[in-house]
Write a protein that holds these residues in place. Structure first.
Motif, short mmCIF file in Angstrom:
data_model
loop_
_atom_site.label_atom_id
_atom_site.label_comp_id
_atom_site.label_asym_id
_atom_site.label_seq_id
_atom_site.Cartn_x
_atom_site.Cartn_y
_atom_site.Cartn_z
N ASP A 156 1.43 11.75 5.75
CA ASP A 156 0.95 11.84 7.13
C ASP A 156 1.99 11.17 8.02
O ASP A 156 2.07 9.94 8.08
CB ASP A 156 -0.41 11.13 7.24
N PHE A 157 2.78 11.99 8.72
CA PHE A 157 3.87 11.46 9.52
C PHE A 157 3.43 10.92 10.89
O PHE A 157 4.26 10.58 11.71
CB PHE A 157 4.97 12.50 9.68
N SER A 158 2.12 10.83 11.10
CA SER A 158 1.63 10.11 12.27
C SER A 158 1.43 8.63 11.94
O SER A 158 1.15 7.83 12.82
CB SER A 158 0.30 10.71 12.75
N ARG A 159 1.58 8.30 10.66
CA ARG A 159 1.47 6.93 10.18
C ARG A 159 2.79 6.50 9.56
O ARG A 159 3.59 7.34 9.16
CB ARG A 159 0.34 6.82 9.14
N CYS A 189 9.75 9.97 11.37
CA CYS A 189 8.76 8.93 11.08
C CYS A 189 8.43 8.14 12.35
O CYS A 189 9.29 7.92 13.19
CB CYS A 189 9.29 7.98 10.02
N PRO A 190 7.19 7.68 12.48
CA PRO A 190 6.80 6.91 13.67
C PRO A 190 7.30 5.47 13.61
O PRO A 190 7.76 4.99 12.57
CB PRO A 190 5.27 6.97 13.62
N SER A 193 7.73 2.43 10.68
CA SER A 193 8.23 2.93 9.40
C SER A 193 9.45 2.13 8.99
O SER A 193 10.00 1.33 9.76
CB SER A 193 8.59 4.42 9.52
#
Length: 271
Positions: A156-159, A189-190, A193
């Motif tokens: 999950d690339f929102s995390r 990545c957000p 990260s």
């Protein structure tokens, strides 16, 4: 009688998979250095030639595996539960998922490698791991990797995500723009990260050992590119390195009484 080429052999521990063994492969050589069995005679012969030039190559492999373990533990302690492992290689003891799952059994790990033996072994080993995926892809194509079902469908690339580039960027020549490639993954990545890398370098090896070792790797499809500390640091431009910064891999995260291994490593937080 079989019509398969003489230089193809079945992949140990898999059903039906075959691999070209006409030239040594760096992932299988690395597996040999670590005492694994996922390698062929051509890999062992090349690895032994390299070790004859300098045993430091084998020491780097062992120290690098230990560095990876410390990095994963550090990231888990900071709440990271998603890992993108680029150039993950042949599964061996102390792999990312084993360490991460000790801290968080639901941690998600996406392994990516281009080498057939590494991928076949990983898939066979991890078939019953619901939070682990194995993608066969070339890390030089970030768009393809990031869109692959085993990556996009698992992470999950929102995390926050940890991008691991451990002992892989030294197989990318300058023409491949390794800094740009790593930055592309990091940009997906957000904030919050991390990325971690290790990279072979000449620290205690002599110039002769360095040149002779690299000449052996030129017999593979992925020659080894040794960079100095400044060049390796440039791969992390724009990232905030966590203490102690870029150090010999066996001195991260703190100095030891051992002589430095011939490679640098660092962990950086992405902003």
């Amino acid at each position: 009688m079989t019509d398969r080429p003489d230089h193809e052999e079945p992949v140990p521990g898999t059903a039906g998979a075959r691999v070209d063994t006409s030239v040594p492969n760096v992932a299988r050589m690395y597996d040999y250095y670590l005492g694994g069995a996922a390698n062929f005679a051509v890999d062992r012969e090349a690895a032994e030639r390299a070790l004859a030039v300098t045993p430091e190559i084998g020491r780097f492999a062992r120290m690098n595996r230990e560095f990876l373990g410390r990095v994963v533990r550090y990231l888990c302690e900071r709440g990271i539960d998603q890992f993108l492992d680029l150039g993950s290689g042949v599964p061996t003891v102390g792999n990312v998922h084993e360490i991460a799952h000790q801290h968080n059994p639901r941690a998600r790990i996406a392994y990516v490698d281009h080498e057939s033996v590494a991928v076949a072994h990983a898939r066979a080993l991890l078939a019953d791991e619901p939070d682990v995926s194995v993608t066969q892809a070339d890390i030089r194509n970030p768009a393809e990797v990031l869109a692959a079902p085993g990556v996009a469908g698992l992470l999950d690339f929102s995390r926050p995500v940890a991008v691991l580039a451990v002992a892989i960027l030294h197989f990318l020549p300058d023409a491949d723009e390794p800094a740009r490639i790593l930055r592309t993954y990091c940009d997906a990545c957000p904030a919050g990260s991390f990325t971690a890398l290790s990279h072979a370098a000449t620290i205690t090896m002599t110039e002769s050992e360095s040149h002779r070792g690299q000449s052996i790797y030129r017999s593979t499809k992925t020659p080894l590119v040794l960079r100095d500390r400044e060049q390796i640091a440039a791969l992390l431009d724009g990232c905030r390195l966590v203490e102690p910064g870029l150090t010999p891999i066996n001195h991260w995260p703190s100095p030891t009484g051992e002589s430095p291994a011939n490679g640098y490593g660092a962990v950086a937080e992405l902003r």
